[in-house]
Write a protein that holds these residues in place. Sequence first.
Motif, short mmCIF file in Angstrom:
data_model
loop_
_atom_site.label_atom_id
_atom_site.label_comp_id
_atom_site.label_asym_id
_atom_site.label_seq_id
_atom_site.Cartn_x
_atom_site.Cartn_y
_atom_site.Cartn_z
N TYR A 233 -3.96 4.56 1.99
CA TYR A 233 -4.02 5.06 3.37
C TYR A 233 -5.39 4.82 3.99
CZ TYR A 233 -4.47 8.32 7.23
OH TYR A 233 -4.71 8.88 8.45
N LEU A 234 -6.46 5.05 3.22
CA LEU A 234 -7.80 5.03 3.78
C LEU A 234 -8.18 3.65 4.31
CD1 LEU A 234 -9.65 7.22 1.13
CD2 LEU A 234 -8.88 7.89 3.41
N LEU A 235 -8.04 2.62 3.48
CA LEU A 235 -8.43 1.27 3.90
C LEU A 235 -7.53 0.74 5.00
CD1 LEU A 235 -10.65 -0.70 3.12
CD2 LEU A 235 -9.05 -1.81 1.57
N ALA A 236 -6.24 1.05 4.91
CA ALA A 236 -5.30 0.59 5.94
C ALA A 236 -5.59 1.25 7.29
CB ALA A 236 -3.86 0.90 5.50
N SER A 237 -5.90 2.54 7.28
CA SER A 237 -6.21 3.23 8.53
C SER A 237 -7.56 2.79 9.09
CB SER A 237 -6.20 4.74 8.32
OG SER A 237 -7.19 5.12 7.37
N LEU A 238 -8.49 2.37 8.22
CA LEU A 238 -9.81 1.94 8.67
C LEU A 238 -9.76 0.56 9.31
CD1 LEU A 238 -12.95 2.47 8.59
CD2 LEU A 238 -12.94 1.18 6.45
N TYR A 239 -8.97 -0.35 8.74
CA TYR A 239 -8.99 -1.75 9.15
C TYR A 239 -7.94 -2.09 10.19
CZ TYR A 239 -12.39 -4.71 6.84
OH TYR A 239 -13.55 -5.36 6.50
N VAL A 240 -6.92 -1.25 10.30
CA VAL A 240 -5.81 -1.59 11.19
C VAL A 240 -5.63 -0.47 12.21
CG1 VAL A 240 -3.34 -2.00 11.34
CG2 VAL A 240 -4.64 -2.94 9.43
N SER A 241 -5.67 -0.83 13.47
CA SER A 241 -5.40 0.12 14.55
C SER A 241 -4.25 -0.33 15.45
CB SER A 241 -6.67 0.34 15.40
OG SER A 241 -7.10 -0.89 15.96
N LYS A 242 -3.93 -1.63 15.40
CA LYS A 242 -2.80 -2.12 16.20
C LYS A 242 -1.48 -1.61 15.62
CE LYS A 242 -4.93 -6.42 17.84
NZ LYS A 242 -4.83 -7.90 17.85
N LYS A 243 -0.59 -1.22 16.50
CA LYS A 243 0.69 -0.63 16.08
C LYS A 243 1.53 -1.62 15.29
CE LYS A 243 4.21 2.44 17.95
NZ LYS A 243 4.77 3.05 19.18
N GLN A 244 1.51 -2.87 15.66
CA GLN A 244 2.35 -3.87 15.01
C GLN A 244 1.81 -4.30 13.65
OE1 GLN A 244 0.80 -4.21 17.87
NE2 GLN A 244 -0.15 -6.23 18.15
N LEU A 245 0.62 -3.82 13.27
CA LEU A 245 0.03 -4.17 11.98
C LEU A 245 -0.06 -2.99 11.02
CD1 LEU A 245 -2.95 -6.47 13.10
CD2 LEU A 245 -0.69 -7.17 12.30
N LYS A 246 0.40 -1.82 11.43
CA LYS A 246 0.25 -0.62 10.61
C LYS A 246 1.14 -0.65 9.38
CE LYS A 246 -1.46 2.71 13.98
NZ LYS A 246 -1.25 4.04 14.59
N THR A 247 0.72 0.07 8.36
CA THR A 247 1.47 0.17 7.11
C THR A 247 2.34 1.42 7.10
OG1 THR A 247 -0.32 1.36 6.00
CG2 THR A 247 -0.35 -1.05 5.87
N LEU A 248 3.16 1.52 6.08
CA LEU A 248 4.10 2.63 5.99
C LEU A 248 3.40 3.97 5.80
CD1 LEU A 248 7.15 3.08 6.06
CD2 LEU A 248 7.20 2.75 3.60
N THR A 249 2.36 4.01 4.96
CA THR A 249 1.66 5.27 4.71
C THR A 249 0.94 5.77 5.96
OG1 THR A 249 -0.16 3.94 3.83
CG2 THR A 249 1.35 4.90 2.25
N VAL A 250 0.38 4.86 6.72
CA VAL A 250 -0.28 5.25 7.97
C VAL A 250 0.74 5.77 8.96
CG1 VAL A 250 -1.66 4.44 9.92
CG2 VAL A 250 -2.15 3.62 7.61
N ALA A 251 1.91 5.17 9.01
CA ALA A 251 2.97 5.63 9.91
C ALA A 251 3.50 7.00 9.49
CB ALA A 251 4.10 4.62 9.94
N ILE A 252 3.61 7.25 8.20
CA ILE A 252 4.10 8.55 7.72
C ILE A 252 3.14 9.66 8.12
CG2 ILE A 252 4.53 9.92 5.62
CD1 ILE A 252 5.66 7.42 4.33
N GLN A 253 1.85 9.37 8.13
CA GLN A 253 0.87 10.39 8.49
C GLN A 253 1.07 10.88 9.92
OE1 GLN A 253 -1.95 10.18 10.68
NE2 GLN A 253 -2.76 12.20 10.09
#
Length: 299
Positions: A233-253
């Motif tokens: 979650y941490l690295l994905a939320s740090l490096y990705v802010s665009k909605k079309q590039l988000k990961t599943l864990t960031v979306a679950i949050q």
Amino acid sequence: MTEAKQASAKALFRRKKEEDMPDSTPYTKQTLVTQIIMTVFAVLFVAPIVIILNYSFKSKKELYLGSPLSLPQSLNLDNYVKAFDKLNMKVTFLNTFFYTACSVLLLAFLCGTTAWAIARCKKKFFKFAYIYFIIGILIPYQALFLPIYTIGYRMHLTNTRFGIIFMYVATGISFGVFLMNSFMSTVPLELEESARMDGCSVFKTYFLVVLPLLKPAMATLIVMQSFQIWNDYLLASLYVSKKQLKTLTVAIQSLFSAQSSDYTTAMAAIVISVLPIAVLFMFLQKYFIKGMTVGAVKG
């Protein structure tokens, strides 16, 4: 007379067998205690999974008014439909799968070849390289978020697919090299020498001789890194802010907030996110267990 001899021989055989056989009472008690302890630990590990599955089928009314351990009145699949729509799983699920697959494949290739070079070459440079990777394990990447983000921002890697994959590879390669290097002693050096005498190049020697013998190590690396990257979650939320590039864990949050939380939908999303990793572990379980055992003995 013959019957007496047979009876005497049977009695002698039985007595000898009893003398040779160790006392089974302590073993039985020890086994019983071990089984009880393992059963308790198994229940503790399985309980959260059962609770999440239970919550994923409950309605909001059942969640707040019913007992936490009560079963749902019916198998309500609406939570899974909501999770699929709210989290935009057509995008987030594929993004997570793409990041994980590419990162793990690159890590398997780079860690295997690097560890092979370090294990076979005795020059000081390779010894220094191994120490360098070991030091990388001692420093968690969570403590380096500021320089990691600064480097990525200056290299225009933020909000790009290549950037997040590159950072996953960079933060996981130290552990991968350390893990693979411990398995290299299981590969007979004579096989490599024979392959070179038969005219195999360095690349053919690695891919045709060494790599097939490293299946347990590769399976261990793939499973462990897949767990790490898929659930990150941490690295994905740090490096990705665009909605079309988000990961599943960031979306679950996004389902959890200070004002309101949709727990039933979130639990359904968690179940969906766990399934691919569970399937991967089931397929590689045999190699993974063998790899962990060999690594423990050789390390």
